[in-house]
Write an enzyme that holds these catalytic residues in place. Sequence first.
Site, short mmCIF file in Angstrom:
data_model
loop_
_atom_site.label_atom_id
_atom_site.label_comp_id
_atom_site.label_asym_id
_atom_site.label_seq_id
_atom_site.Cartn_x
_atom_site.Cartn_y
_atom_site.Cartn_z
N GLU A 177 0.89 -1.17 0.00
CA GLU A 177 0.00 0.00 0.00
C GLU A 177 0.92 1.22 0.00
O GLU A 177 1.51 1.53 1.03
CB GLU A 177 -0.87 0.01 1.27
CG GLU A 177 -1.86 -1.13 1.37
CD GLU A 177 -3.05 -0.96 0.47
OE1 GLU A 177 -3.14 0.06 -0.24
OE2 GLU A 177 -3.91 -1.85 0.46
N CYS A 218 -2.59 9.35 2.75
CA CYS A 218 -2.29 8.76 1.44
C CYS A 218 -3.37 9.13 0.43
O CYS A 218 -3.09 9.24 -0.76
CB CYS A 218 -2.14 7.26 1.56
SG CYS A 218 -3.54 6.44 2.31
P1 NAD Z 1 8.34 4.91 4.81
O1 NAD Z 1 8.39 4.11 3.55
O2 NAD Z 1 9.45 5.82 5.10
O3 NAD Z 1 8.26 3.92 6.06
C1 NAD Z 1 7.22 2.98 6.21
C2 NAD Z 1 7.69 1.86 7.12
O4 NAD Z 1 8.74 1.13 6.48
C3 NAD Z 1 8.27 2.34 8.45
O5 NAD Z 1 7.83 1.47 9.46
C4 NAD Z 1 9.77 2.21 8.24
O6 NAD Z 1 10.50 2.03 9.42
C5 NAD Z 1 9.84 0.98 7.38
N1 NAD Z 1 11.05 0.82 6.57
C6 NAD Z 1 11.90 1.80 6.12
N2 NAD Z 1 12.89 1.25 5.38
C7 NAD Z 1 12.68 -0.08 5.38
C8 NAD Z 1 13.35 -1.19 4.76
N3 NAD Z 1 14.44 -1.04 4.02
N4 NAD Z 1 12.85 -2.42 4.94
C9 NAD Z 1 11.72 -2.61 5.66
N5 NAD Z 1 11.05 -1.61 6.27
C10 NAD Z 1 11.51 -0.36 6.12
O7 NAD Z 1 6.94 5.64 4.80
P2 NAD Z 1 6.38 6.69 5.89
O8 NAD Z 1 7.08 7.98 5.72
O9 NAD Z 1 6.35 6.05 7.23
O10 NAD Z 1 4.86 6.83 5.42
C11 NAD Z 1 4.44 7.75 4.48
C12 NAD Z 1 4.18 7.08 3.15
O11 NAD Z 1 3.23 6.03 3.31
C13 NAD Z 1 3.57 8.00 2.13
O12 NAD Z 1 4.17 7.78 0.88
C14 NAD Z 1 2.11 7.59 2.09
O13 NAD Z 1 1.43 7.88 0.90
C15 NAD Z 1 2.23 6.12 2.31
N6 NAD Z 1 0.97 5.59 2.80
C16 NAD Z 1 0.23 4.79 1.98
C17 NAD Z 1 -1.00 4.31 2.40
C18 NAD Z 1 -1.84 3.42 1.54
O14 NAD Z 1 -2.76 2.81 2.07
N7 NAD Z 1 -1.60 3.30 0.24
C19 NAD Z 1 -1.46 4.65 3.67
C20 NAD Z 1 -0.68 5.47 4.48
C21 NAD Z 1 0.53 5.92 4.03
#
Ligand code: NAD
Length: 523
Positions: A242, A276
């Site tokens: 997502e 999002c």
């Molecule tokens: P992010 O990708 O920075 O982090 C998300 C999660 O991934 C965190 O828990 C982080 O610690 C973890 N992570 C980071 N690097 C990783 C790796 N190499 N391996 C595994 N896990 C790792 O995103 P964010 O800043 O926390 O969230 C914002 C983003 O999420 C925005 O782009 C938003 O659009 C998206 N989002 C999407 C939805 C949806 O349903 N489509 C919903 C909410 C947020």
Amino acid sequence: METNLQIVTRKISSINPATDEVVREFECAEEQDVAAAVERARGSQRAWAALAQRERIAVLREFQRTLHERKLEIAEAITREAGKPVAEALTTEVLVVLDGARFLIDNAYRLLRDEPVPHGNMVAKLKTGYLVREPYGVVGIISPWNYPFSIPATETLAALVAGNAVILKPSELTSVVALELQSLLYAAGLPRDVFQVVVGDGATGAALVHAAIDKLVFTGSVATGKRIAAAAAERLLPVMLELGGKDPMLVLDDADVEVASSAAVWGAFMNAGQTCLSVERCYVHRRLYDKFLTACVEKTKKLRVGNGLERGTDVGPMINERQLKVVEGHVDDAEARGARVLIGGARLPALGANFFAPTVLADVTHEMRIMREETFGPVLPVDVFDSDEEAVELANDSEFGLSASIWTRDGVRGERLARRIQAGTVMVNDVISCFGISEAPHGGVKASGMGRTHGRFGVEEMVRVKYVDVDLMPRMKKVWWYGYGGNFRRQMEGFLDLQFARGFGQRLRGALRTAGIVRRKPL
Ligand code: NAD
């Protein structure tokens, strides 16, 4: 021999973005901690899956009851860590989870029970078949900070009700809320090893991807999603992604400007634009453009920006400096390329380090970053169009495809255009609220991800489908087995004609040619 080996533990802090106060500090779970948690989960999962469905549902019911009791406390914990106004934490987080639990309580039995598979093929009528939905085993969930409760909770409940154990790696910015979710589930009677939170940063998340989990559900940015998909591909770990969005709002020439402008302001600034499904780009028919912009500016002026814990706050802080810099960068780029800032456009340092003024931009174009990249902040860029055709083209001119909205007084016209928009969800005359409809699937197309959470499809994501086939004539050798001899080919030709030929005559001849097949004696 002396060594200077030092074990350095990585630390993360949960910070209140409104005040920059540290809420709590944590040590990141290391690879071995994650592996141990997965092992414990695996040990407990079988017994959890072996329970009758009604027993798992009973845990969800108790979870729902406790969450309802603690609703305000949980909402305030969300506000302290993520910044959004308490009213928003209640509606977009607590309510979504209470209703998500309601959906599963009411429907899990029906959605997860065995399902007969009627056979159409004549030969297959001598068999009966059905689908069995089996839990994956241990499901890993990695979640973001912007909806620190509703996203991991709805995914967790769907995984649990299907008989999985869950390991949740929350965002490093919102560990406290994840631990609240854990305490609610334990209070509801969930065996402890069936749901575990591993707090930590990206490296902890990466350790979870590499651990012995059976499925990964990831919500976050496109960049991290791609990294995770690549790591998962190495071991063919099933993943659901997502990811980000750049959701368009199309205001057609017959739209109600008063209603659509209110929707645009809420859709762009809710949760300080860090949703999002936020309105990230707005397109308005030329006839309404000026009137629409004026209404948006007037409504933006009335918004109260401040600490989300204070009553009456409409817009809280952004999450951190990094996110503020992205928003500033997009606004600066737009201005440099000719966009007009009608209101906002800058930080609000008097309120605190992380506040950005709700901003309305006019005269934007698709060359600007603000119309192409995910901004994830309180900015409403408004572009103009002259025809429905052009509006659809602009909406689809994006690498993302999470959701979109169409505003019109003519529902039929709205629904017709909705079919042409490349997105996981299209709303006609509303924005964002689809996330709160527990029956509706949530997810994206293109770079916005793959797979669906919520509703029927969200439950299906948490199970493997097994087809069980039972032969009704177990003592009979199958006619298609070896011992083809000279006639079998002719008989099969006839059989194909009998079933699929267009003309009645050919079907009849086919039947006659096939007749001998019943006398076949396979080896
Ligand atoms: P992010 O990708 O920075 O982090 C998300 C999660 O991934 C965190 O828990 C982080 O610690 C973890 N992570 C980071 N690097 C990783 C790796 N190499 N391996 C595994 N896990 C790792 O995103 P964010 O800043 O926390 O969230 C914002 C983003 O999420 C925005 O782009 C938003 O659009 C998206 N989002 C999407 C939805 C949806 O349903 N489509 C919903 C909410 C947020």
